[in-house]
Design a protein around this motif. Structure first.
Motif, PDB file in Angstrom:
ATOM      1  N   ALA A 269       0.861  -1.178   0.000  1.00 29.68           N
ATOM      2  CA  ALA A 269       0.000   0.000   0.000  1.00 29.68           C
ATOM      3  C   ALA A 269       0.902   1.233   0.000  1.00 29.68           C
ATOM      4  O   ALA A 269       1.836   1.330   0.789  1.00 29.68           O
ATOM      5  CB  ALA A 269      -0.904  -0.008   1.230  1.00 29.68           C
ATOM      6  N   ILE A 270       0.608   2.179  -0.891  1.00 32.96           N
ATOM      7  CA  ILE A 270       1.476   3.332  -1.059  1.00 32.96           C
ATOM      8  C   ILE A 270       0.796   4.565  -0.465  1.00 32.96           C
ATOM      9  O   ILE A 270      -0.198   5.045  -1.001  1.00 32.96           O
ATOM     10  CB  ILE A 270       1.822   3.545  -2.544  1.00 32.96           C
ATOM     11  N   PRO A 271       1.337   5.065   0.647  1.00 32.58           N
ATOM     12  CA  PRO A 271       0.746   6.235   1.306  1.00 32.58           C
ATOM     13  C   PRO A 271       1.303   7.543   0.756  1.00 32.58           C
ATOM     14  O   PRO A 271       2.432   7.605   0.280  1.00 32.58           O
ATOM     15  CB  PRO A 271       1.170   6.055   2.764  1.00 32.58           C
ATOM     16  N   ALA A 272       0.496   8.582   0.848  1.00 36.30           N
ATOM     17  CA  ALA A 272       0.969   9.933   0.532  1.00 36.30           C
ATOM     18  C   ALA A 272       1.506  10.556   1.814  1.00 36.30           C
ATOM     19  O   ALA A 272       1.345  10.014   2.916  1.00 36.30           O
ATOM     20  CB  ALA A 272      -0.179  10.762  -0.044  1.00 36.30           C
ATOM     21  N   VAL A 273       2.134  11.708   1.672  1.00 30.88           N
ATOM     22  CA  VAL A 273       2.797  12.367   2.783  1.00 30.88           C
ATOM     23  C   VAL A 273       1.854  12.650   3.956  1.00 30.88           C
ATOM     24  O   VAL A 273       2.285  12.670   5.106  1.00 30.88           O
ATOM     25  CB  VAL A 273       3.521  13.652   2.308  1.00 30.88           C
ATOM     26  N   GLY A 274       0.570  12.821   3.700  1.00 35.94           N
ATOM     27  CA  GLY A 274      -0.379  13.079   4.781  1.00 35.94           C
ATOM     28  C   GLY A 274      -0.475  11.957   5.797  1.00 35.94           C
ATOM     29  O   GLY A 274      -0.940  12.168   6.918  1.00 35.94           O
ATOM     30  N   LEU A 275      -0.046  10.765   5.422  1.00 31.65           N
ATOM     31  CA  LEU A 275      -0.066   9.614   6.341  1.00 31.65           C
ATOM     32  C   LEU A 275       1.293   9.394   7.013  1.00 31.65           C
ATOM     33  O   LEU A 275       1.472   8.388   7.706  1.00 31.65           O
ATOM     34  CB  LEU A 275      -0.460   8.342   5.593  1.00 31.65           C
ATOM     35  N   ALA A 276       2.232  10.295   6.833  1.00 31.29           N
ATOM     36  CA  ALA A 276       3.600  10.075   7.324  1.00 31.29           C
ATOM     37  C   ALA A 276       3.658   9.712   8.801  1.00 31.29           C
ATOM     38  O   ALA A 276       4.371   8.784   9.190  1.00 31.29           O
ATOM     39  CB  ALA A 276       4.468  11.297   7.042  1.00 31.29           C
ATOM     40  N   GLU A 277       2.919  10.419   9.648  1.00 31.02           N
ATOM     41  CA  GLU A 277       2.976  10.108  11.088  1.00 31.02           C
ATOM     42  C   GLU A 277       2.476   8.699  11.363  1.00 31.02           C
ATOM     43  O   GLU A 277       3.070   7.975  12.172  1.00 31.02           O
ATOM     44  CB  GLU A 277       2.170  11.126  11.888  1.00 31.02           C
ATOM     45  N   LYS A 278       1.396   8.281  10.705  1.00 36.17           N
ATOM     46  CA  LYS A 278       0.881   6.927  10.907  1.00 36.17           C
ATOM     47  C   LYS A 278       1.862   5.883  10.368  1.00 36.17           C
ATOM     48  O   LYS A 278       2.047   4.825  10.974  1.00 36.17           O
ATOM     49  CB  LYS A 278      -0.483   6.760  10.241  1.00 36.17           C
ATOM     50  N   VAL A 279       2.497   6.172   9.232  1.00 32.92           N
ATOM     51  CA  VAL A 279       3.471   5.251   8.648  1.00 32.92           C
ATOM     52  C   VAL A 279       4.635   5.033   9.614  1.00 32.92           C
ATOM     53  O   VAL A 279       5.073   3.907   9.828  1.00 32.92           O
ATOM     54  CB  VAL A 279       3.961   5.778   7.277  1.00 32.92           C
ATOM     55  N   VAL A 280       5.119   6.107  10.218  1.00 37.43           N
ATOM     56  CA  VAL A 280       6.212   5.995  11.196  1.00 37.43           C
ATOM     57  C   VAL A 280       5.727   5.227  12.425  1.00 37.43           C
ATOM     58  O   VAL A 280       6.436   4.366  12.953  1.00 37.43           O
ATOM     59  CB  VAL A 280       6.771   7.384  11.565  1.00 37.43           C
ATOM     60  N   GLU A 281       4.511   5.513  12.870  1.00 37.42           N
ATOM     61  CA  GLU A 281       3.961   4.802  14.025  1.00 37.42           C
ATOM     62  C   GLU A 281       3.847   3.301  13.749  1.00 37.42           C
ATOM     63  O   GLU A 281       4.184   2.477  14.600  1.00 37.42           O
ATOM     64  CB  GLU A 281       2.592   5.393  14.389  1.00 37.42           C
ATOM     65  N   VAL A 282       3.402   2.933  12.542  1.00 33.55           N
ATOM     66  CA  VAL A 282       3.341   1.515  12.165  1.00 33.55           C
ATOM     67  C   VAL A 282       4.731   0.891  12.266  1.00 33.55           C
ATOM     68  O   VAL A 282       4.895  -0.228  12.757  1.00 33.55           O
ATOM     69  CB  VAL A 282       2.772   1.345  10.728  1.00 33.55           C
ATOM     70  N   GLY A 283       5.743   1.623  11.807  1.00 28.59           N
ATOM     71  CA  GLY A 283       7.107   1.103  11.830  1.00 28.59           C
ATOM     72  C   GLY A 283       7.737   1.053  13.202  1.00 28.59           C
ATOM     73  O   GLY A 283       8.720   0.344  13.414  1.00 28.59           O
ATOM     74  N   ASN A 284       7.174   1.783  14.154  1.00 35.31           N
ATOM     75  CA  ASN A 284       7.756   1.838  15.496  1.00 35.31           C
ATOM     76  C   ASN A 284       7.153   0.837  16.473  1.00 35.31           C
ATOM     77  O   ASN A 284       7.459   0.891  17.665  1.00 35.31           O
ATOM     78  CB  ASN A 284       7.630   3.259  16.073  1.00 35.31           C
ATOM     79  N   CYS A 285       6.289  -0.045  16.004  1.00 35.51           N
ATOM     80  CA  CYS A 285       5.720  -1.056  16.898  1.00 35.51           C
ATOM     81  C   CYS A 285       5.608  -2.381  16.153  1.00 35.51           C
ATOM     82  O   CYS A 285       5.789  -2.439  14.947  1.00 35.51           O
ATOM     83  CB  CYS A 285       4.355  -0.612  17.444  1.00 35.51           C
ATOM     84  N   SER A 286       5.319  -3.427  16.882  1.00 36.71           N
ATOM     85  CA  SER A 286       5.250  -4.766  16.303  1.00 36.71           C
ATOM     86  C   SER A 286       3.826  -5.309  16.326  1.00 36.71           C
ATOM     87  O   SER A 286       3.099  -5.118  17.301  1.00 36.71           O
ATOM     88  CB  SER A 286       6.159  -5.728  17.074  1.00 36.71           C
ATOM     89  N   GLY A 287       3.475  -6.014  15.264  1.00 42.36           N
ATOM     90  CA  GLY A 287       2.194  -6.702  15.204  1.00 42.36           C
ATOM     91  C   GLY A 287       2.112  -7.876  16.167  1.00 42.36           C
ATOM     92  O   GLY A 287       1.034  -8.423  16.386  1.00 42.36           O
ATOM     93  N   ARG A 288       3.236  -8.278  16.741  1.00 42.74           N
ATOM     94  CA  ARG A 288       3.205  -9.326  17.759  1.00 42.74           C
ATOM     95  C   ARG A 288       2.433  -8.848  18.987  1.00 42.74           C
ATOM     96  O   ARG A 288       1.823  -9.627  19.693  1.00 42.74           O
ATOM     97  CB  ARG A 288       4.619  -9.693  18.211  1.00 42.74           C
ATOM     98  N   ASP A 289       2.533  -7.525  19.247  1.00 43.29           N
ATOM     99  CA  ASP A 289       2.001  -6.955  20.477  1.00 43.29           C
ATOM    100  C   ASP A 289       0.636  -6.321  20.332  1.00 43.29           C
ATOM    101  O   ASP A 289      -0.042  -6.093  21.327  1.00 43.29           O
ATOM    102  CB  ASP A 289       2.962  -5.867  20.991  1.00 43.29           C
ATOM    103  N   LYS A 290       0.235  -5.955  19.115  1.00 42.80           N
ATOM    104  CA  LYS A 290      -1.024  -5.230  18.953  1.00 42.80           C
ATOM    105  C   LYS A 290      -1.582  -5.386  17.549  1.00 42.80           C
ATOM    106  O   LYS A 290      -0.868  -5.755  16.628  1.00 42.80           O
ATOM    107  CB  LYS A 290      -0.831  -3.753  19.269  1.00 42.80           C
ATOM    108  N   ASP A 291      -2.853  -5.081  17.425  1.00 46.44           N
ATOM    109  CA  ASP A 291      -3.512  -4.991  16.132  1.00 46.44           C
ATOM    110  C   ASP A 291      -3.233  -3.585  15.616  1.00 46.44           C
ATOM    111  O   ASP A 291      -3.858  -2.623  16.042  1.00 46.44           O
ATOM    112  CB  ASP A 291      -5.013  -5.245  16.288  1.00 46.44           C
ATOM    113  N   LYS A 292      -2.279  -3.459  14.709  1.00 47.26           N
ATOM    114  CA  LYS A 292      -1.870  -2.133  14.260  1.00 47.26           C
ATOM    115  C   LYS A 292      -2.961  -1.416  13.469  1.00 47.26           C
ATOM    116  O   LYS A 292      -3.058  -0.196  13.528  1.00 47.26           O
ATOM    117  CB  LYS A 292      -0.587  -2.230  13.436  1.00 47.26           C
TER     118      LYS A 292
END
Length: 176
Positions: free
Chosen positions: A70-93
């Motif tokens: 999925a290709i996000p635009a710059v408006g999703l940058a904060e969410k994209v970084v947040e997705v990258g800063n946590c693991s799906g092992r621990d939560k439903d992202k």
């Protein structure tokens, strides 16, 4: 010229926009941030990507052999970084980061509604997975959101810094 530390070479050869890679395994969807990818072929569209064996998505991609890019635009940058800063092992992202999964047509992994484009992919080559964590994917269906304006994408250049892309310039080219 000034010497550049070898650990920073990737900042010069950054391959493309930061994307989200989704998978679904054992009935559970996951999403991760991915910036290590490149086009391999025009037809059929083929993409190579590196997914660390330490990432929760690695096992799902290896086992199911399918995903969505999925290709996000710059408006999703904060969410994209947040997705990258946590693991799906621990939560439903999807739930905690407020992303909307949509059903794909050819793969079980979900599309991401907020992204301007989604690429349904199947793994077509795993010969370099054990050595480099490199998967080769064939795009089997592509989606774009015509309602979104011309996208500006984000490109990771290291240490939490991103370049915003989006200006189009044209030159004569023999490439498709």
């Amino acid at each position: 010229m000034k010497e550049l530390p070898l650990a920073e070479v990737y900042r010069l050869i950054e391959p493309g926009p930061v994307v989200l890679l989704t998978t679904r395994a054992r009935g559970r969807a996951n999403v991760m941030t991915l910036s290590w990818h490149t086009m391999v072929e025009f037809t059929p569209p083929t993409i190579a990507c590196v997914v660390s064996s330490g990432d929760f998505s690695f096992a799902a991609l290896r086992d199911t052999k399918e995903c969505v890019i999925a290709i996000p635009a710059v408006g999703l940058a904060e969410k994209v970084v947040e997705v990258g800063n946590c693991s799906g092992r621990d939560k439903d992202k999807f739930a905690t980061i407020w992303l909307t999964p949509l059903p794909a047509e050819h793969v079980a992994a979900p599309l991401v509604a907020e992204c301007f484009a989604n690429l349904e992919c199947r793994v077509v080559d795993t010969r370099l997975v054990n050595k480099y964590n490199l998967f080769v994917l064939e795009v089997v269906k592509a989606w774009v959101d015509p309602g979104q304006p011309k996208p500006k994408t984000i490109h990771h250049i290291g240490k939490g810094a991103f370049v915003v892309d989006g200006e189009i310039i044209h030159f004569e080219s023999a490439m498709p």
